[in-house]
Motif scaffolding. Structure first.
Motif, PDB file in Angstrom:
ATOM      1  N   SER A 185       5.814 -21.865  -0.984  1.00 24.31           N
ATOM      2  CA  SER A 185       6.568 -23.118  -1.132  1.00 24.31           C
ATOM      3  C   SER A 185       7.427 -23.084  -2.384  1.00 24.31           C
ATOM      4  N   ASN A 186       6.950 -22.439  -3.455  1.00 24.28           N
ATOM      5  CA  ASN A 186       7.737 -22.352  -4.674  1.00 24.28           C
ATOM      6  C   ASN A 186       8.975 -21.480  -4.469  1.00 24.28           C
ATOM      7  N   LEU A 187       8.823 -20.388  -3.740  1.00 28.22           N
ATOM      8  CA  LEU A 187       9.972 -19.526  -3.443  1.00 28.22           C
ATOM      9  C   LEU A 187      11.014 -20.280  -2.621  1.00 28.22           C
ATOM     10  N   ILE A 188      10.539 -21.024  -1.625  1.00 33.60           N
ATOM     11  CA  ILE A 188      11.466 -21.809  -0.799  1.00 33.60           C
ATOM     12  C   ILE A 188      12.185 -22.844  -1.660  1.00 33.60           C
ATOM     13  N   ALA A 189      11.437 -23.491  -2.571  1.00 32.87           N
ATOM     14  CA  ALA A 189      12.041 -24.508  -3.435  1.00 32.87           C
ATOM     15  C   ALA A 189      13.124 -23.896  -4.324  1.00 32.87           C
ATOM     16  N   LYS A 211      21.532 -25.869  -3.100  1.00 34.68           N
ATOM     17  CA  LYS A 211      22.028 -27.215  -3.385  1.00 34.68           C
ATOM     18  C   LYS A 211      23.046 -27.198  -4.513  1.00 34.68           C
ATOM     19  N   LEU A 212      22.820 -26.349  -5.519  1.00 32.21           N
ATOM     20  CA  LEU A 212      23.727 -26.260  -6.660  1.00 32.21           C
ATOM     21  C   LEU A 212      24.929 -25.360  -6.379  1.00 32.21           C
ATOM     22  N   GLY A 213      24.874 -24.635  -5.257  1.00 33.80           N
ATOM     23  CA  GLY A 213      25.977 -23.747  -4.909  1.00 33.80           C
ATOM     24  C   GLY A 213      26.075 -22.526  -5.797  1.00 33.80           C
ATOM     25  N   ILE A 214      24.930 -22.036  -6.250  1.00 32.21           N
ATOM     26  CA  ILE A 214      24.915 -20.862  -7.129  1.00 32.21           C
ATOM     27  C   ILE A 214      24.099 -19.753  -6.468  1.00 32.21           C
ATOM     28  N   PRO A 215      24.321 -18.492  -6.849  1.00 33.89           N
ATOM     29  CA  PRO A 215      23.528 -17.390  -6.285  1.00 33.89           C
ATOM     30  C   PRO A 215      22.045 -17.559  -6.629  1.00 33.89           C
ATOM     31  N   PHE A 216      21.210 -17.167  -5.703  1.00 31.81           N
ATOM     32  CA  PHE A 216      19.767 -17.282  -5.939  1.00 31.81           C
ATOM     33  C   PHE A 216      19.332 -16.269  -6.987  1.00 31.81           C
ATOM     34  N   ALA A 217      18.606 -16.739  -7.987  1.00 33.75           N
ATOM     35  CA  ALA A 217      18.017 -15.883  -9.016  1.00 33.75           C
ATOM     36  C   ALA A 217      16.549 -16.268  -9.151  1.00 33.75           C
ATOM     37  N   PHE A 218      15.688 -15.349  -8.888  1.00 35.65           N
ATOM     38  CA  PHE A 218      14.257 -15.634  -8.912  1.00 35.65           C
ATOM     39  C   PHE A 218      13.811 -16.042 -10.306  1.00 35.65           C
ATOM     40  N   ASP A 219      13.188 -17.217 -10.402  1.00 34.02           N
ATOM     41  CA  ASP A 219      12.657 -17.732 -11.664  1.00 34.02           C
ATOM     42  C   ASP A 219      11.183 -17.338 -11.757  1.00 34.02           C
ATOM     43  N   GLY A 220      10.940 -16.206 -12.395  1.00 35.45           N
ATOM     44  CA  GLY A 220       9.576 -15.692 -12.494  1.00 35.45           C
ATOM     45  C   GLY A 220       8.663 -16.565 -13.327  1.00 35.45           C
ATOM     46  N   VAL A 221       9.230 -17.218 -14.343  1.00 36.90           N
ATOM     47  CA  VAL A 221       8.414 -18.086 -15.207  1.00 36.90           C
ATOM     48  C   VAL A 221       7.906 -19.290 -14.423  1.00 36.90           C
ATOM     49  N   LEU A 222       8.818 -19.959 -13.706  1.00 39.19           N
ATOM     50  CA  LEU A 222       8.415 -21.114 -12.905  1.00 39.19           C
ATOM     51  C   LEU A 222       7.433 -20.708 -11.809  1.00 39.19           C
ATOM     52  N   PHE A 223       7.691 -19.557 -11.182  1.00 36.83           N
ATOM     53  CA  PHE A 223       6.787 -19.067 -10.132  1.00 36.83           C
ATOM     54  C   PHE A 223       5.384 -18.832 -10.701  1.00 36.83           C
ATOM     55  N   THR A 224       5.327 -18.199 -11.885  1.00 35.05           N
ATOM     56  CA  THR A 224       4.025 -17.931 -12.506  1.00 35.05           C
ATOM     57  C   THR A 224       3.321 -19.230 -12.883  1.00 35.05           C
ATOM     58  N   MET A 227       1.968 -20.706  -9.795  1.00 28.38           N
ATOM     59  CA  MET A 227       0.834 -19.927  -9.310  1.00 28.38           C
ATOM     60  C   MET A 227      -0.418 -20.247 -10.128  1.00 28.38           C
ATOM     61  N   ILE A 228      -0.261 -20.374 -11.446  1.00 28.65           N
ATOM     62  CA  ILE A 228      -1.403 -20.737 -12.292  1.00 28.65           C
ATOM     63  C   ILE A 228      -1.898 -22.134 -11.933  1.00 28.65           C
ATOM     64  N   MET A 229      -0.939 -23.035 -11.699  1.00 30.35           N
ATOM     65  CA  MET A 229      -1.304 -24.393 -11.290  1.00 30.35           C
ATOM     66  C   MET A 229      -2.146 -24.365 -10.014  1.00 30.35           C
ATOM     67  N   GLY A 230      -1.713 -23.555  -9.039  1.00 30.75           N
ATOM     68  CA  GLY A 230      -2.482 -23.437  -7.799  1.00 30.75           C
ATOM     69  C   GLY A 230      -3.842 -22.810  -8.007  1.00 30.75           C
ATOM     70  N   GLY A 231      -3.905 -21.815  -8.919  1.00 29.76           N
ATOM     71  CA  GLY A 231      -5.181 -21.164  -9.203  1.00 29.76           C
ATOM     72  C   GLY A 231      -6.177 -22.098  -9.865  1.00 29.76           C
ATOM     73  N   ILE A 232      -5.678 -23.027 -10.681  1.00 31.21           N
ATOM     74  CA  ILE A 232      -6.563 -24.009 -11.324  1.00 31.21           C
ATOM     75  C   ILE A 232      -6.928 -25.124 -10.356  1.00 31.21           C
ATOM     76  N   GLY A 233      -5.929 -25.608  -9.619  1.00 28.96           N
ATOM     77  CA  GLY A 233      -6.175 -26.742  -8.731  1.00 28.96           C
ATOM     78  C   GLY A 233      -6.988 -26.412  -7.501  1.00 28.96           C
ATOM     79  N   GLY A 234      -6.909 -25.161  -7.030  1.00 33.62           N
ATOM     80  CA  GLY A 234      -7.632 -24.784  -5.810  1.00 33.62           C
ATOM     81  C   GLY A 234      -9.132 -24.999  -5.902  1.00 33.62           C
ATOM     82  N   PRO A 235      -9.811 -24.373  -6.889  1.00 33.64           N
ATOM     83  CA  PRO A 235     -11.265 -24.575  -7.004  1.00 33.64           C
ATOM     84  C   PRO A 235     -11.646 -26.038  -7.258  1.00 33.64           C
ATOM     85  N   ILE A 236     -10.824 -26.743  -8.059  1.00 35.57           N
ATOM     86  CA  ILE A 236     -11.133 -28.156  -8.328  1.00 35.57           C
ATOM     87  C   ILE A 236     -11.088 -28.954  -7.034  1.00 35.57           C
TER      88      ILE A 236
END
Length: 202
Positions: A20-24, A31-44, A47-56
């Protein structure tokens, strides 16, 4: 090797969250009309958010099921032969079957579980967790995180009411507790895209 339910469920949910983060990110670039550039920081961060929230959330669903069991035992007669027929001499007493316990849905508990998870504590838990964890990962001070909680929490919760009541009803009614976060992550693919966009602007 078979993984424990918590690990299996959390890994599946994490994979869906990452998708879902990649799709976003792609949608934002489009939407901004710019070339796609993978944001590794936001993705990470997501991913950490999901890793913490999953077990909770896994343990949260188990607690909901223990507190508000979705099934209860009821009794019904296994045959139409009753004591009246015995007194009339139509059948012998040995032919009368005792009531058989059967599992039936406890709709009152299902409603309370749904309300607690979707409308009250569950919504507050997940929204607070999201804003606090993302704030910490972005290096914000606690005062800034407090500001995000005041300004962002209720709009996010209000938007969640447009998505989650139906999804939560089906999850609490038809899915075992240990599989709910996977189902909810599938339902929340679009919702997590929304959260990814929120995380990008925090």
């Amino acid at each position: 090797m078979k993984l424990p339910p918590i690990i299996n469920s959390c890994l599946l949910a994490l994979a869906i969250d990452c998708c879902s983060n990649l799709i976003a990110q792609r949608l934002k670039a489009y939407k901004l009309g710019i070339p796609f550039a993978f944001d590794g920081v936001l993705f990470t961060q997501f991913m950490i958010m999901g890793g913490i929230g999953g077990p909770i959330n896994f343990h949260w669903q188990l607690w909901l099921e223990r507190t508000f069991p979705g099934w209860k035992l009821s009794t019904r007669r296994g045959d139409v032969k009753t004591l009246d027929t015995v007194e009339l001499g139509l059948v012998s007493g040995s032919d009368v079957k005792e009531p058989e316990p059967v599992r039936v849905r406890n709709w009152w508990n299902i409603f309370r579980k749904w309300f607690t998870d979707c409308i009250t504590l569950g919504a507050l838990l997940n929204t607070t967790l999201f804003l606090v964890v993302m704030g910490v990962l972005k290096g914000k001070t606690w005062s800034h995180i407090g500001t995000d909680l005041r300004t962002e929490m209720w709009p996010i919760i209000w938007d969640s009411y447009k998505v989650w009541p139906i999804a939560n009803f089906f999850s609490t009614t038809y899915f075992p507790a240990e599989r709910r976060i996977v189902f909810l992550s599938c339902c929340g693919l679009i919702w997590n895209i929304y959260l990814s966009l929120v995380a990008a602007r925090l």
